[in-house]
Design an enzyme around this catalytic site. Structure first.
Site, mmCIF file in Angstrom:
data_model
loop_
_atom_site.group_PDB
_atom_site.id
_atom_site.type_symbol
_atom_site.label_atom_id
_atom_site.label_comp_id
_atom_site.label_asym_id
_atom_site.label_seq_id
_atom_site.Cartn_x
_atom_site.Cartn_y
_atom_site.Cartn_z
ATOM 1 N N ILE A 56 -2.215 17.967 0.463
ATOM 2 C CA ILE A 56 -3.004 17.688 -0.129
ATOM 3 C C ILE A 56 -3.041 16.874 -1.281
ATOM 4 O O ILE A 56 -2.228 17.441 -2.172
ATOM 5 C CB ILE A 56 -4.259 18.886 -0.120
ATOM 6 C CG1 ILE A 56 -5.627 18.478 -0.886
ATOM 7 C CG2 ILE A 56 -3.734 19.877 -1.254
ATOM 8 C CD1 ILE A 56 -6.666 19.405 -0.988
ATOM 9 N N SER A 57 -3.689 15.580 -1.471
ATOM 10 C CA SER A 57 -3.203 14.594 -2.765
ATOM 11 C C SER A 57 -3.542 15.399 -3.801
ATOM 12 O O SER A 57 -4.601 16.193 -3.920
ATOM 13 C CB SER A 57 -3.696 13.559 -2.207
ATOM 14 O OG SER A 57 -3.202 12.759 -1.264
ATOM 15 N N GLN A 58 -2.958 14.775 -4.987
ATOM 16 C CA GLN A 58 -3.286 14.919 -6.324
ATOM 17 C C GLN A 58 -4.621 14.707 -6.666
ATOM 18 O O GLN A 58 -5.049 13.566 -6.179
ATOM 19 C CB GLN A 58 -2.146 14.470 -7.297
ATOM 20 C CG GLN A 58 -2.469 14.413 -8.399
ATOM 21 C CD GLN A 58 -1.707 13.399 -9.375
ATOM 22 O OE1 GLN A 58 -0.765 12.864 -8.831
ATOM 23 N NE2 GLN A 58 -1.770 13.346 -10.578
#
Length: 216
Positions: free
Chosen positions: A62-64
């Site tokens: 899950i992206s920053q």
């Protein structure tokens, strides 16, 4: 002290986005309204509001949050837009988009991720997102064109077939570069048959792979 209704870590999360340059009020509101802790693995929920990427199933991430907000802001979204997302992952980016546009088609090659993301989005009442199991790099011609396209996995080159799915006046954003290294976030705008390309920032994404995954 005034009770804002938000836990301290969520308040710090919002402040961090503003300090790092996210200024679009609609994007900030969407980031505030989407509960990131619902999109991470249970063992990582204590870290959900930190500005860092986290592992999820199928070897993905899950992206920053800053990257999610930044990419969303760069799309310059309008409420009437129809958006194509390649790489559903946890469903977090799709949830943020859903708060801002008419409809989102999100394509995921891993069945487990697609089914889990679909359940999360429905659980939040975000029914303007369709999660489709498929190969985002080889989509059928029946899907039409989109106002905006966002790619959330690294491509070494942008396929022309994807650019062709962008409507006139549309914007595409994607991390372009080597699969195992640093990529550059690219924004492309289509206008009157010409493409304006702009390099934004350095990023790191998991690779976009062809086909539907045989397992998971």
């Amino acid at each position: 002290m005034i009770d804002t209704g938000h836990p301290p870590e969520q308040m710090r999360f919002q402040l961090s986005l503003r300090r790092r340059g996210i200024s679009d009020a609609r994007v900030l509101r969407a980031m505030e309204e989407v509960p990131r802790d619902r999109f991470v693995d249970p063992t990582d929920r204590g870290y959900a509001w930190r500005d860092s990427a986290l592992p999820i199933s199928c070897g993905q991430t899950i992206s920053q949050p800053f990257v999610v907000a930044y990419m969303t802001e760069q799309l310059q979204l309008e409420p009437s837009h129809r958006v194509l997302e390649l790489g559903t992952g946890s469903g977090y980016q799709a949830a943020v988009l859903a708060k801002l546009v008419r409809g989102v088609l999100s394509v995921e090659r891993y069945r487990t991720l697609a089914e889990t993301a679909r359940a999360r989005l429905e659980g939040l009442g975000l029914y303007n997102v369709e999660v489709m199991l498929g190969d985002g790099l080889d989509l059928g011609s029946n899907l039409g064109v989109f106002d905006r396209i966002i790619v959330t996995a690294a491509v070494e080159t942008l396929p022309q077939s994807l650019i062709d799915r962008l409507d006139d006046g549309g914007i595409l954003i994607a991390p372009v570069g080597p699969h195992h290294g640093v990529q550059t976030l690219i924004r492309m705008r289509k206008s009157g048959g010409t493409i304006e390309r702009r390099e934004l920032v350095a990023v790191r994404f998991v690779p976009a792979l062809p086909g539907i995954a045989r397992e998971l």
